[in-house]
Design a protein around this motif. Structure first.
Motif, PDB file in Angstrom:
ATOM      1  N   ILE B  88       0.843  -1.198   0.000  1.00  0.00           N
ATOM      2  CA  ILE B  88       0.000   0.000   0.000  1.00  0.00           C
ATOM      3  C   ILE B  88       0.884   1.256   0.000  1.00  0.00           C
ATOM      4  CG2 ILE B  88      -1.557   1.373   1.452  1.00  0.00           C
ATOM      5  CD1 ILE B  88      -3.067  -1.152   2.141  1.00  0.00           C
ATOM      6  N   LEU B  91       2.324   1.785  -3.462  1.00  0.00           N
ATOM      7  CA  LEU B  91       1.356   2.294  -4.434  1.00  0.00           C
ATOM      8  C   LEU B  91       1.054   3.770  -4.177  1.00  0.00           C
ATOM      9  CD1 LEU B  91      -0.443   1.501  -6.826  1.00  0.00           C
ATOM     10  CD2 LEU B  91      -2.309   1.288  -5.192  1.00  0.00           C
TER      11      LEU B  91
ATOM     12  N   LYS C  25      -2.993   3.318 -20.929  1.00  0.00           N
ATOM     13  CA  LYS C  25      -2.917   2.018 -20.265  1.00  0.00           C
ATOM     14  C   LYS C  25      -2.278   2.099 -18.874  1.00  0.00           C
ATOM     15  CE  LYS C  25      -0.930  -1.289 -22.662  1.00  0.00           C
ATOM     16  NZ  LYS C  25      -0.731  -2.325 -23.724  1.00  0.00           N
ATOM     17  N   VAL C  26      -1.240   2.881 -18.760  1.00  0.00           N
ATOM     18  CA  VAL C  26      -0.550   2.976 -17.468  1.00  0.00           C
ATOM     19  C   VAL C  26      -1.487   3.569 -16.407  1.00  0.00           C
ATOM     20  CG1 VAL C  26       1.379   4.027 -16.214  1.00  0.00           C
ATOM     21  CG2 VAL C  26       1.735   3.102 -18.521  1.00  0.00           C
ATOM     22  N   LEU C  27      -2.156   4.651 -16.763  1.00  0.00           N
ATOM     23  CA  LEU C  27      -3.059   5.276 -15.795  1.00  0.00           C
ATOM     24  C   LEU C  27      -4.199   4.339 -15.401  1.00  0.00           C
ATOM     25  CD1 LEU C  27      -3.234   8.971 -17.092  1.00  0.00           C
ATOM     26  CD2 LEU C  27      -2.007   8.089 -15.099  1.00  0.00           C
ATOM     27  N   ARG C  29      -4.208   1.134 -15.321  1.00  0.00           N
ATOM     28  CA  ARG C  29      -3.719   0.080 -14.422  1.00  0.00           C
ATOM     29  C   ARG C  29      -3.426   0.609 -13.024  1.00  0.00           C
ATOM     30  NH1 ARG C  29       0.197  -3.519 -18.382  1.00  0.00           N
ATOM     31  NH2 ARG C  29      -1.453  -4.132 -19.824  1.00  0.00           N
ATOM     32  N   ILE C  30      -2.946   1.837 -12.951  1.00  0.00           N
ATOM     33  CA  ILE C  30      -2.714   2.414 -11.620  1.00  0.00           C
ATOM     34  C   ILE C  30      -4.052   2.536 -10.879  1.00  0.00           C
ATOM     35  CG2 ILE C  30      -1.981   4.487 -10.353  1.00  0.00           C
ATOM     36  CD1 ILE C  30       0.146   4.939 -12.521  1.00  0.00           C
ATOM     37  N   PHE C  31      -5.078   2.985 -11.582  1.00  0.00           N
ATOM     38  CA  PHE C  31      -6.394   3.088 -10.944  1.00  0.00           C
ATOM     39  C   PHE C  31      -6.881   1.707 -10.491  1.00  0.00           C
ATOM     40  CE2 PHE C  31      -8.467   7.327 -11.332  1.00  0.00           C
ATOM     41  CZ  PHE C  31      -7.386   8.021 -11.843  1.00  0.00           C
ATOM     42  N   LEU C  33      -4.997  -0.928  -9.726  1.00  0.00           N
ATOM     43  CA  LEU C  33      -4.168  -1.359  -8.595  1.00  0.00           C
ATOM     44  C   LEU C  33      -4.656  -0.734  -7.302  1.00  0.00           C
ATOM     45  CD1 LEU C  33      -0.441  -1.435  -9.672  1.00  0.00           C
ATOM     46  CD2 LEU C  33      -1.788  -3.234  -8.562  1.00  0.00           C
ATOM     47  N   ASP C  34      -5.101   0.494  -7.406  1.00  0.00           N
ATOM     48  CA  ASP C  34      -5.605   1.199  -6.237  1.00  0.00           C
ATOM     49  C   ASP C  34      -6.739   0.389  -5.595  1.00  0.00           C
ATOM     50  OD1 ASP C  34      -5.389   3.357  -4.564  1.00  0.00           O
ATOM     51  OD2 ASP C  34      -6.954   4.492  -5.567  1.00  0.00           O
ATOM     52  N   ASN C  36      -7.279  -2.917  -6.039  1.00  0.00           N
ATOM     53  CA  ASN C  36      -6.733  -4.196  -5.567  1.00  0.00           C
ATOM     54  C   ASN C  36      -6.003  -4.087  -4.241  1.00  0.00           C
ATOM     55  OD1 ASN C  36      -7.653  -5.483  -7.838  1.00  0.00           O
ATOM     56  ND2 ASN C  36      -5.727  -5.245  -8.966  1.00  0.00           N
ATOM     57  N   SER C  37      -5.203  -3.036  -4.112  1.00  0.00           N
ATOM     58  CA  SER C  37      -4.325  -2.995  -2.942  1.00  0.00           C
ATOM     59  C   SER C  37      -5.099  -2.758  -1.649  1.00  0.00           C
ATOM     60  CB  SER C  37      -3.247  -1.942  -3.126  1.00  0.00           C
ATOM     61  OG  SER C  37      -3.819  -0.666  -3.085  1.00  0.00           O
ATOM     62  N   PHE C  38      -6.314  -2.220  -1.767  1.00  0.00           N
ATOM     63  CA  PHE C  38      -7.105  -1.992  -0.553  1.00  0.00           C
ATOM     64  C   PHE C  38      -8.148  -3.097  -0.318  1.00  0.00           C
ATOM     65  CE2 PHE C  38      -5.359   2.264  -1.202  1.00  0.00           C
ATOM     66  CZ  PHE C  38      -4.961   2.574   0.073  1.00  0.00           C
ATOM     67  N   LYS C  48      -6.722  -1.634   6.304  1.00  0.00           N
ATOM     68  CA  LYS C  48      -6.072  -0.996   5.150  1.00  0.00           C
ATOM     69  C   LYS C  48      -6.585   0.419   4.918  1.00  0.00           C
ATOM     70  CE  LYS C  48      -4.730  -5.148   2.609  1.00  0.00           C
ATOM     71  NZ  LYS C  48      -4.845  -5.895   1.336  1.00  0.00           N
TER      72      LYS C  48
ATOM     73  N   SER E  87       1.532  10.202 -17.078  1.00  0.00           N
ATOM     74  CA  SER E  87       1.419   8.840 -16.543  1.00  0.00           C
ATOM     75  C   SER E  87       2.734   8.398 -15.896  1.00  0.00           C
ATOM     76  CB  SER E  87       0.981   7.854 -17.635  1.00  0.00           C
ATOM     77  OG  SER E  87       2.055   7.547 -18.497  1.00  0.00           O
ATOM     78  N   THR E  95      -0.028   7.147  -6.172  1.00  0.00           N
ATOM     79  CA  THR E  95      -1.436   7.527  -6.292  1.00  0.00           C
ATOM     80  C   THR E  95      -1.725   8.847  -5.577  1.00  0.00           C
ATOM     81  OG1 THR E  95      -1.982   6.140  -4.378  1.00  0.00           O
ATOM     82  CG2 THR E  95      -2.266   5.162  -6.546  1.00  0.00           C
TER      83      THR E  95
ATOM     84  N   VAL F  26       0.229  -6.880  -5.821  1.00  0.00           N
ATOM     85  CA  VAL F  26       0.303  -5.433  -6.044  1.00  0.00           C
ATOM     86  C   VAL F  26       1.731  -5.015  -6.396  1.00  0.00           C
ATOM     87  CG1 VAL F  26       0.000  -3.165  -4.957  1.00  0.00           C
ATOM     88  CG2 VAL F  26      -1.697  -4.964  -4.577  1.00  0.00           C
ATOM     89  N   LEU F  33       4.361  -2.315 -14.328  1.00  0.00           N
ATOM     90  CA  LEU F  33       3.965  -1.001 -14.852  1.00  0.00           C
ATOM     91  C   LEU F  33       5.186  -0.130 -15.107  1.00  0.00           C
ATOM     92  CD1 LEU F  33       0.807   0.233 -12.975  1.00  0.00           C
ATOM     93  CD2 LEU F  33       1.196   0.068 -15.442  1.00  0.00           C
TER      94      LEU F  33
END
Lengths: 119, 119, 119, 119, 119, 119
Positions: B88, B91, C25-27, C29-31, C33-34, C36-38, C48, E87, E95, F26, F33
């Motif tokens: 976390i 990220l 694509k990168v953005l 995936r970051i969204f 992951l956000d 997933n990680s929580f 978390k 990105s 994030t 993650v 990425l």
């Protein structure tokens, strides 16, 4: 323990030379400005040293703290005064600053070992 | 590899003593508050350790991460749980955090080498 | 006072849509992951949320704090628990965090005004 | 233009009250320490104000800068002296600080509009 | 929506004038350096704009991002290129950068509304 | 002096392996990425390297700077170009960046010692 001071000063001087002889105009002017901004002015030079020290501590830059500890020492600040400045930096910057405070204390001790205590 | 843990603990203890015996009131109180804020309360002590760990990681303070890894370990968190907390932090804090994550992994390994694995 | 919550949520939703439909694509995936990680894992989802809150506070990101205050509220944390988490963030991050703490308090009040108090 | 000062002071006072009456011990002590650390000591109170101002600027905290501009003004610093302190902060903190410098200038003007110029 | 651009530009211009006419030598030179460092050199001016943009984003300075979005636009970068740069900034910075990304998207839209799309 | 490069690369590779084999989803995706975001796209790969370098410098992450110096070198940038990028980072990030600039120069020298100069 003196080595701490000598080592830092030597590396700093060597790399500053390296950077300056490279002749990048922007970098040279930044180095220049650094000298100008800490010169005597409406504020005295001594006060400015302390501003540099606290800025360095809250930004958590060990090398910058070392540099400003040395010049604060040479400006004649006592340890008690320097510690008060560091305590403000620690409060403003938070406990995350404490590891840098530890190294600041260690470096100040090295300065006093080398040059004696300011009264 | 145990040295990592012993070295860190020894330096930390030595310099904390050095700072505290100096008797600056503000610094002493900040150190005190550090103890209070992580004590059992409306949130349990164990959860608070993890809050300290993630705060340390996103602020990219290696020494603070080490300290909170040790206390997270002693609070009984498993490696998997600690790694989720670190993920976390990575990220939220970005890839700039990765070098600190590497050192966190290395330190956790040193802790397990020394004290065994938490289940 | 409810407006604070509605305004923030609306702007956040509108701009997230705007970013995601852009298809970088990168953005995206970051969204992702956000989310997933929580999610529930070795650590529970509730813990978390608090990690996200404290990370946001020490990094002094008002919008991130608002978001995590809302999800901490929805996870069922009481105000006292949230404030303990915020107090750790303020100690670790320093008094520089206080202006963000003020806005966090104001936002929590707006949440309670809108949805009632968590017990 | 006076509104800038009144608005800031009012919001700050209202939310500080809100936080303090909440009775979280850690937060109350941090607020207390804030008062103590800027009190007269081995360093005079006036110098400490300037340390707070520069720390706030390099950490890019607009509200903290406003607060310390006001107390620097009340300590009797002239605009020229304050600007020298701000210039050190801008050099140390980089051009990323400039937007905060703009708002600092605007706020100082609002202070002088309200209370007159320090000589 | 154009107002976003006009408002920002007007405030920026007004306060820069205010600062520069104040004649603090250090500040004037920093402003000067800002112009020099982004001039054509071993790297072309266009690439440098993008470096300024990403540095601004990871340091989470909304006003700096706006400024560099405008100059990136005027240098002829397409939205797709700008978003790729953003990105990278979001990945490196984490994030925590997303709220600034939202405002960057909003500002880019305002630029395109005002001046049309870059191809 | 080559050791600097070898040492850094070896530690980085060892710990990355350590992290990846741990199978936290993650973290693995963040590492992934990282590769994707620096790939050829609307912006060429070479430009992106420089964006990574400047982001690393202003965030004052020595290891990240080292990594991006190496990949900037391998992308074919001349020293003069790299130094211009570093000078932008130093101006934007302030003199607090200078200690990291010193180490960047040292590392670039180690790269050239090992692999020869880029023309």
């Amino acid at each position: 323990m003196n080595d701490l001071v000598d080592e830092f000063d030597a590396y700093r001087a060597k790399m500053n030379d390296r950077i300056l002889k490279d002749n990048n105009k922007v970098l040279k002017r930044i180095f220049n400005l650094d000298t100008n901004s800490f010169a005597e002015g409406a504020l005295d030079k001594k006060t400015k040293e302390l501003l540099g020290l606290v800025a360095s501590l809250v930004l958590r830059c060990d090398d910058c703290v070392k540099y400003h500890l040395e010049s604060s020492y040479k400006s004649g600040f006592s340890k008690e005064q320097v510690v008060e400045a560091l305590s403000i930096g620690t409060l403003v910057g938070g406990t995350i600053v404490i590891p840098h405070l530890r190294r600041a204390y260690e470096y100040w001790d090295a300065i006093e070992d080398k040059f004696g205590q300011n009264e």
